[in-house]
Enzyme design. Structure first.
Site, short mmCIF file in Angstrom:
data_model
loop_
_atom_site.label_atom_id
_atom_site.label_comp_id
_atom_site.label_asym_id
_atom_site.label_seq_id
_atom_site.Cartn_x
_atom_site.Cartn_y
_atom_site.Cartn_z
N GLY A 106 0.81 -1.22 0.00
CA GLY A 106 0.00 0.00 0.00
C GLY A 106 0.84 1.26 0.00
CE LYS A 122 7.52 0.00 5.86
NZ LYS A 122 8.01 -0.93 6.88
CG ASP A 167 -0.36 8.82 4.03
OD1 ASP A 167 0.13 7.68 4.11
OD2 ASP A 167 -0.02 9.75 4.81
NE ARG A 172 5.03 -8.67 1.89
CZ ARG A 172 5.41 -7.69 2.68
NH1 ARG A 172 5.03 -7.69 3.92
NH2 ARG A 172 6.13 -6.70 2.22
CG ASP A 181 0.24 -8.83 6.60
OD1 ASP A 181 -0.33 -9.44 7.52
OD2 ASP A 181 0.44 -7.60 6.62
P1 AMP Z 1 1.89 -3.10 8.11
O1 AMP Z 1 1.09 -2.91 9.36
O2 AMP Z 1 2.97 -2.09 7.92
O3 AMP Z 1 2.37 -4.50 7.95
O4 AMP Z 1 0.89 -2.81 6.91
C1 AMP Z 1 -0.30 -3.55 6.71
C2 AMP Z 1 -0.90 -3.15 5.38
O5 AMP Z 1 -1.27 -1.77 5.37
C3 AMP Z 1 0.00 -3.33 4.18
O6 AMP Z 1 -0.79 -3.72 3.09
C4 AMP Z 1 0.58 -1.94 3.98
O7 AMP Z 1 1.03 -1.74 2.66
C5 AMP Z 1 -0.62 -1.08 4.31
N1 AMP Z 1 -0.23 0.26 4.78
C6 AMP Z 1 0.38 0.56 5.94
N2 AMP Z 1 0.58 1.89 6.05
C7 AMP Z 1 0.08 2.45 4.93
C8 AMP Z 1 -0.03 3.80 4.45
N3 AMP Z 1 0.42 4.84 5.14
N4 AMP Z 1 -0.61 3.98 3.24
C9 AMP Z 1 -1.08 2.95 2.53
N5 AMP Z 1 -1.02 1.68 2.93
C10 AMP Z 1 -0.44 1.41 4.12
MG MG Z 2 3.57 -5.35 6.67
#
Ligand code: AMP
Ligand code: MG
Length: 502
Positions: A100, A121, A133, A191, A260
């Protein structure tokens, strides 16, 4: 959304990209370029890692290099993508996650011959952003940079930090924060959740293609096995068992072991609310969102098994045509997890206690030390480090005992330890040296990490970041000018909660 235009592409190939993932079928990812940012500024380039990847660190730090790191210009010889994946988050299945806010620039073959992903990232929105965002804030970027590099220096498989830049743009979190882009290097970004993405869509062909990609990339020895997909599952099970044992042996708490966030290659990935514990307490949880303690320190081995079971479910159709047969094979592969973990963990504990040989009572002796530490709020890292010194002779015992609320509790245990040491070959000096190589003096203590982030974010002072990073890159050495970084927090300095910072 604005994207780096084709004519903005960097034309000279400074990075020898060779992208295998982007050659998989279209449903594995979306092709997307990073969203440019206003005013990129370099925070840091990891020069040794860049060189290892065959990338000139001086170029990476140049105006052109920083434009790439910020996502403002994309190398002409690559095809950036955001990958698709699913995942169980705190036990609940989400069929569509995906990158994301991360964009895979591509893969390079490093000097050791191993293929590595280079990913930005915080590089802007993608079709997988959902409500997000697509950005990252400077604080979490510095945390990931520092902690992942500390893990690497501790000898623990991990994604690495190639660079960090600030964007000159603000991101909206609980406050307005300075944005940043982190360049992550990984064996791959595949993953457990990547398999779940295809399994939940009954996309058998996708699972097969992914499994064979993973075998070729991470587990080539499985390719020659009679049952290659079973061999793949067994290899992932082994890699995760060993990884999680290593976490426990340094007091690391990942904090968000969703499927994930479990890498198929066996690297530690996704440094969100992670932390190292100070006082030994197996129930320790830092993550503010982990209210039930699902990802507490001592739960990590069991969660590893849970996640691997989800992976095994995805692989069932590849394991055998007959369903019962497939389940049987999956269960047999999963059954190897607990013994593999126990073996890695006990071997590690034995080394931490200075034993070169293997005696029957060792697991009990180790367990009793840990129990005594927990009952006496002893610092995990310092106890083992000082034990290394005490291995040279009982004059070192007082320094260990002083870490325990009741020093006599340690003394009682130390009598048993010294008795056991008498059965060991090797002299005390050699033992001390061997123990110092597995019992670090320096870990990224949470209060230091937080103070480092505050200095950078509130005062644009990156000196604590640089200093801490330098100290943590030699965690097993005594560094007399930096003994303060070995110390646990004072009561008022303790940081008891961490946040994902997404
Ligand atoms: P994480 O908790 O970092 O493992 O993220 C879980 C999911 O949320 C993943 O699909 C990330 O790509 C998405 N994600 C986390 N933060 C953001 C952000 N600021 N904008 C868009 N997607 C996000
Ligand atoms: Mg993640």
């Amino acid at each position: 959304m604005p994207q780096a235009a084709d004519d903005d592409r960097l034309t000279t190939a400074r990075i020898p990209f060779d992208n295998t993932y982007a050659r998989l079928p279209a449903r594995f990812f979306v092709r997307i370029s990073p969203t440019p940012v206003r005013r990129p500024r370099l925070v840091r380039v990891n020069a040794p890692l860049a060189s290892h990847l065959g990338v000139d660190p001086a170029w990476l730090a140049s105006v052109e290099g920083v434009e790439m790191l910020a996502g403002n210009r994309v190398p002409g010889n690559t095809q950036p993508i955001a990958t698709a994946y699913a995942g169980h988050q705190f036990g609940g299945f989400v069929p569509q996650l995906g990158d994301g806010r991360a964009i895979l620039l591509g893969e390079v073959v490093a000097r050791d011959g191993a293929r590595r992903d280079i990913q930005l990232k915080g590089a802007g929105r993608t079709p997988y952003s959902r409500g997000g965002d697509g950005r990252a804030a400077l604080g979490p970027v510095l945390r990931e940079y520092l902690v992942s590099e500390a893990m690497a220096a501790l000898g623990i498989p991990t994604t690495r930090a190639l660079a960090a830049v600030t964007t000159g743009e603000q991101v909206m979190r609980e406050d307005l924060l300075l944005g940043a882009v982190f360049t992550r290097v990984a064996a791959s970004h595949i993953r457990v959740g990547t398999f779940q993405f295809f399994a939940s869509r009954d996309d058998l062909e996708g699972i097969r293609l992914l499994a064979d990609h993973v075998i070729a990339r991470h587990y080539p020895q499985a390719a020659g096995a009679e049952e290659r997909h079973r061999a793949l599952l067994e290899a992932v099970v082994r890699a995760q068992a060993q990884l999680i044992a290593k976490w426990l042996l340094v007091g690391f708490i990942h904090g968000v072991m969703n499927t994930d966030n479990m890498s198929i290659s066996g690297e530690t990935i996704d440094y969100g609310p992670c932390a190292f514990m100070d006082e030994y307490d197996p129930k320790t949880v830092y993550s503010a969102i982990d209210r039930g303690g699902r990802y507490a320190y001592a739960n990590q081995p069991a969660i590893g098994q849970w996640n691997l079971t989800r992976l095994a479910e995805c692989l069932l159709p590849l394991l055998a045509d007959d369903e019962d047969d497939a389940v049987e094979q999956a269960q047999a592969a999963l059954a190897a997890y607990a013994p593999a973990f126990e073996q890695a963990y006990q071997t590690g504990l034995r080394r931490k206690l200075g034993f070169f040989t293997d005696a029957e009572g060792d697991p009990v002796l180790a367990r009793d030390l840990l129990k005594t530490m927990a009952a006496n709020a002893a610092d995990f890292t310092l106890t083992f480090r000082r034990l290394s010194e005490a291995a040279a002779g009982p004059e070192g015992d007082a320094a260990v005992g002083s870490l325990f609320k009741d020093a006599s509790a340690y003394d009682e245990w130390a009598l048993r330890w010294r008795q056991r040491l008498q059965q060991e070959p090797g002299d005390p000096a050699a033992r001390r040296l061997a123990m110092r190589l597995v019992n670090p003096a320096y870990i990224p203590r949470n209060h230091r990490v937080e103070a480092m982030i505050r200095a950078a974010v509130d005062h644009e002072d990156f000196r604590p970041f640089e200093e801490l990073l330098a100290v943590l890159s030699h965690p097993f050495d005594d560094q007399p000018a930096f003994t303060r970084y070995t110390e646990p927090p004072q009561h008022h300095e303790r940081i008891l909660q961490t946040f994902c910072g997404t």
